[in-house]
Scaffold this active site. Structure first.
Site, PDB file in Angstrom:
ATOM      1  N   SER A   1     -21.041 -28.675  -1.031  1.00 60.78           N
ATOM      2  CA  SER A   1     -21.251 -29.350  -2.259  1.00 60.78           C
ATOM      3  C   SER A   1     -20.954 -30.758  -2.345  1.00 60.78           C
ATOM      4  O   SER A   1     -19.565 -31.080  -2.033  1.00 60.78           O
ATOM      5  CB  SER A   1     -20.452 -28.619  -3.562  1.00 60.78           C
ATOM      6  OG  SER A   1     -20.850 -27.298  -3.420  1.00 60.78           O
TER       7      SER A   1
ATOM      8  N   GLU B   1     -17.291 -34.886  -4.618  1.00 57.36           N
ATOM      9  CA  GLU B   1     -16.302 -33.904  -4.217  1.00 57.36           C
ATOM     10  C   GLU B   1     -15.321 -34.452  -2.783  1.00 57.36           C
ATOM     11  O   GLU B   1     -14.109 -34.431  -2.748  1.00 57.36           O
ATOM     12  CB  GLU B   1     -16.856 -32.438  -3.984  1.00 57.36           C
ATOM     13  CG  GLU B   1     -15.657 -31.577  -3.589  1.00 57.36           C
ATOM     14  CD  GLU B   1     -16.480 -30.167  -3.284  1.00 57.36           C
ATOM     15  OE1 GLU B   1     -16.873 -29.675  -4.498  1.00 57.36           O
ATOM     16  OE2 GLU B   1     -16.237 -29.602  -2.294  1.00 57.36           O
TER      17      GLU B   1
ATOM     18  N   ARG C   1     -10.785 -27.433  -7.396  1.00 54.06           N
ATOM     19  CA  ARG C   1     -11.138 -28.702  -6.101  1.00 54.06           C
ATOM     20  C   ARG C   1      -9.943 -29.649  -6.383  1.00 54.06           C
ATOM     21  O   ARG C   1     -10.332 -30.803  -6.352  1.00 54.06           O
ATOM     22  CB  ARG C   1     -12.527 -29.135  -6.463  1.00 54.06           C
ATOM     23  CG  ARG C   1     -13.547 -28.001  -6.395  1.00 54.06           C
ATOM     24  CD  ARG C   1     -13.600 -27.450  -4.920  1.00 54.06           C
ATOM     25  NE  ARG C   1     -14.646 -26.523  -4.745  1.00 54.06           N
ATOM     26  CZ  ARG C   1     -14.524 -25.037  -5.126  1.00 54.06           C
ATOM     27  NH1 ARG C   1     -13.342 -24.748  -5.465  1.00 54.06           N
ATOM     28  NH2 ARG C   1     -15.535 -24.263  -5.017  1.00 54.06           N
TER      29      ARG C   1
HETATM   30  C1  FAD Z   1     -21.452 -26.282   4.580  1.00 56.80           C
HETATM   31  C2  FAD Z   1     -20.130 -26.274   3.753  1.00 56.80           C
HETATM   32  C3  FAD Z   1     -19.847 -25.383   2.957  1.00 56.80           C
HETATM   33  C4  FAD Z   1     -18.616 -25.827   2.300  1.00 56.80           C
HETATM   34  N1  FAD Z   1     -18.371 -24.590   1.329  1.00 56.80           N
HETATM   35  C5  FAD Z   1     -17.136 -24.839   0.646  1.00 56.80           C
HETATM   36  C6  FAD Z   1     -16.733 -23.928  -0.521  1.00 56.80           C
HETATM   37  O1  FAD Z   1     -17.375 -23.085  -0.535  1.00 56.80           O
HETATM   38  N2  FAD Z   1     -15.595 -24.253  -1.215  1.00 56.80           N
HETATM   39  C7  FAD Z   1     -14.614 -25.311  -0.831  1.00 56.80           C
HETATM   40  O2  FAD Z   1     -13.811 -25.224  -1.585  1.00 56.80           O
HETATM   41  N3  FAD Z   1     -15.230 -26.098   0.016  1.00 56.80           N
HETATM   42  C8  FAD Z   1     -16.309 -26.156   0.603  1.00 56.80           C
HETATM   43  N4  FAD Z   1     -16.856 -26.731   1.850  1.00 56.80           N
HETATM   44  C9  FAD Z   1     -15.815 -27.936   1.881  1.00 56.80           C
HETATM   45  C10 FAD Z   1     -14.777 -28.011   2.966  1.00 56.80           C
HETATM   46  O3  FAD Z   1     -15.307 -27.076   3.842  1.00 56.80           O
HETATM   47  C11 FAD Z   1     -13.304 -27.864   2.448  1.00 56.80           C
HETATM   48  O4  FAD Z   1     -13.026 -28.638   1.764  1.00 56.80           O
HETATM   49  C12 FAD Z   1     -12.345 -27.633   3.809  1.00 56.80           C
HETATM   50  O5  FAD Z   1     -11.081 -27.188   3.323  1.00 56.80           O
HETATM   51  C13 FAD Z   1     -12.233 -28.965   4.388  1.00 56.80           C
HETATM   52  O6  FAD Z   1     -11.440 -28.841   5.686  1.00 56.80           O
HETATM   53  P1  FAD Z   1     -11.689 -29.887   6.745  1.00 56.80           P
HETATM   54  O7  FAD Z   1     -10.670 -29.439   7.922  1.00 56.80           O
HETATM   55  O8  FAD Z   1     -13.054 -30.017   7.307  1.00 56.80           O
HETATM   56  O9  FAD Z   1     -11.027 -31.279   6.046  1.00 56.80           O
HETATM   57  P2  FAD Z   1     -11.486 -32.744   6.388  1.00 56.80           P
HETATM   58  O10 FAD Z   1     -12.858 -32.966   5.881  1.00 56.80           O
HETATM   59  O11 FAD Z   1     -10.995 -32.892   7.758  1.00 56.80           O
HETATM   60  O12 FAD Z   1     -10.431 -33.399   5.449  1.00 56.80           O
HETATM   61  C14 FAD Z   1     -10.512 -33.240   3.992  1.00 56.80           C
HETATM   62  C15 FAD Z   1      -9.548 -34.133   3.392  1.00 56.80           C
HETATM   63  O13 FAD Z   1      -8.329 -33.561   3.457  1.00 56.80           O
HETATM   64  C16 FAD Z   1      -7.138 -34.319   4.192  1.00 56.80           C
HETATM   65  N5  FAD Z   1      -6.551 -33.302   5.248  1.00 56.80           N
HETATM   66  C17 FAD Z   1      -7.068 -32.746   6.122  1.00 56.80           C
HETATM   67  N6  FAD Z   1      -6.141 -31.974   6.671  1.00 56.80           N
HETATM   68  C18 FAD Z   1      -4.998 -32.450   6.105  1.00 56.80           C
HETATM   69  C19 FAD Z   1      -3.675 -32.426   6.770  1.00 56.80           C
HETATM   70  N7  FAD Z   1      -3.481 -31.343   7.666  1.00 56.80           N
HETATM   71  N8  FAD Z   1      -2.674 -32.954   6.122  1.00 56.80           N
HETATM   72  C20 FAD Z   1      -3.063 -33.752   4.909  1.00 56.80           C
HETATM   73  N9  FAD Z   1      -4.343 -34.100   4.477  1.00 56.80           N
HETATM   74  C21 FAD Z   1      -5.237 -33.563   5.305  1.00 56.80           C
HETATM   75  C22 FAD Z   1      -8.070 -35.314   4.915  1.00 56.80           C
HETATM   76  O14 FAD Z   1      -7.470 -36.664   4.986  1.00 56.80           O
HETATM   77  C23 FAD Z   1      -9.183 -35.500   3.845  1.00 56.80           C
HETATM   78  O15 FAD Z   1      -8.854 -36.265   2.854  1.00 56.80           O
HETATM   79  C24 FAD Z   1     -17.671 -26.821   2.505  1.00 56.80           C
HETATM   80  C25 FAD Z   1     -18.165 -27.715   3.459  1.00 56.80           C
HETATM   81  C26 FAD Z   1     -19.343 -27.484   4.069  1.00 56.80           C
HETATM   82  C27 FAD Z   1     -19.692 -28.388   5.045  1.00 56.80           C
END
Ligand code: FAD
Length: 333
Positions: free
Chosen positions: A231, A326, A157
């Site tokens: 998480s 996280e 992570r």
């Molecule tokens: C129901 C649920 C289940 C999940 N299960 C998992 C799992 O099994 N495993 C896991 O690892 N995660 C899990 N997650 C967490 C999440 O899905 C991941 O971390 C995912 O990659 C976040 O993507 P996002 O586009 O929503 O990012 P965001 O939430 O929009 O951003 C997250 C971070 O990344 C940065 N960021 C986003 N895009 C960029 C970019 N293009 N350039 C620079 N910085 C950027 C943002 O500034 C922020 O700091 C889960 C979340 C939920 C809600």
């Protein structure tokens, strides 16, 4: 113009931002420099791993670049995808093409460009297993940079984009490398048992993806129905000696060997503190999965962090273990 980000984060937290700019091409992203070099810039993708403040007085940038380019090689398929490609769709599309490698990462919400940030992982597979390269625009000079997997410092992570390169890059795209003869990973958690329940004649990447989807649907609340960020805490890593001492004190302690010692199941620690299904009226630990904090309807970032702090206090007092949050927590700048 002010914009409300409540529908753009899966916790469903209210957040008034000064301005939202959605970027759909690399040229647009590079042309935007030096606007991206502001301390008050918030990069937001799918919003599934953030805790947003009630007010964000700065600019919000959504890198919504789409597109998939495929290069077929003898041993592997290379796929370059835009940062704004939704991850779950990407996984389904690769499987439909007959390419395996992403099946264990099925149904992780969010966009492809966010995947390297925390080296997304599930069911024994991490992005690190398939990532070849990250392309980003440097917020300080507007230049395109390429990061090979080894440059990204991917670990549990974590990545360089949360560390030394934090807030300096906007990821524009990533390249995945899917080996043609990828091995299936079936030994994590309940995966094999779920495949047995499905009684498929041949276990292949598609059936693994289906099993993962079924497990996730049963275990995790749907953010569309109950706001959450998956998480909320990382599984803490402790030394072998500390894990041994805890196991003597707490029969049934759930831990797995990992680099650096033992990774404890944070859900088990929280559950053991009696917090599963408990909350502060605004936020709660989900009744089926204590590690997931849910917005009971009208929570703000303050409510989420207050309950998270209580959970951390309880776990610290009982186990002398520190739980690390996280999702990225943004405070009003
Ligand atoms: C129901 C649920 C289940 C999940 N299960 C998992 C799992 O099994 N495993 C896991 O690892 N995660 C899990 N997650 C967490 C999440 O899905 C991941 O971390 C995912 O990659 C976040 O993507 P996002 O586009 O929503 O990012 P965001 O939430 O929009 O951003 C997250 C971070 O990344 C940065 N960021 C986003 N895009 C960029 C970019 N293009 N350039 C620079 N910085 C950027 C943002 O500034 C922020 O700091 C889960 C979340 C939920 C809600």
């Amino acid at each position: 113009m002010a914009v409300d980000l409540r529908a753009r984060n899966t916790l469903g937290l209210p957040c008034q931002a000064h301005e939202l700019q959605v970027i759909t091409s690399l040229a647009q992203l590079q042309a935007g420099f030096p606007r991206w070099d502001e301390a008050s810039l918030l990069v937001l993708a799918g919003g599934s791993n953030v805790v947003l403040p009630e007010v964000w007085p700065g600019r919000v940038l959504q890198p919504a670049l789409r597109g998939r380019q495929v290069r077929e090689e003898k041993e592997a398929v290379l796929i370059q995808v835009g940062a704004g490609e939704p991850w779950p769709e990407l996984v389904r599309w690769t499987l439909a093409q007959g390419w395996s490698g992403l099946e264990n990462l099925s149904d992780i919400p969010g966009w492809a460009g966010a995947a390297p940030l925390q080296n997304i992982g599930a069911y024994g597979v991490e992005l690190a297993d398939v990532l070849q390269e990250v392309q980003s625009v440097d917020r300080r000079d507007g230049r395109l940079r390429r990061w090979q997997r080894a440059d990204c410092a991917l670990s549990y992570r974590d990545s360089i984009f949360k560390g030394a390169a934090r807030d300096t890059q906007v990821i524009a795209g990533i390249t995945l490398r899917l080996p043609r003869r990828a091995q299936l990973h079936l030994d994590y958690g309940d995966l094999r048992a779920e495949l047995d329940r499905m009684a498929v004649s041949t276990v292949d990447a598609q059936s693994v993806a289906t099993a993962v989807s079924r497990l996730r649907a049963r275990k995790l609340p749907d953010p569309a129905l109950l706001g959450n960020a998956g998480s909320f805490f990382k599984n803490p890593i402790v030394s072998q000696a500390q894990a041994d001492a805890l196991a003597r004190q707490e029969p049934g302690l759930v831990a797995h060997a990992c680099a650096g010692g033992q990774k404890l199941a944070a859900a088990w620690l929280i559950d053991r503190c009696g917090l599963r299904g408990q909350g502060n009226g605004k936020v709660a630990c989900h009744r089926d999965q204590a590690l997931v904090l849910v917005n009971l309807g009208a929570a703000t970032a303050g409510d989420v962090l207050a309950w998270a702090g209580h959970v951390q206090d309880c776990v610290r007092q009982r186990f002398a273990v520190e739980l690390e949050i996280e999702p990225r927590v943004y405070a009003s700048c």
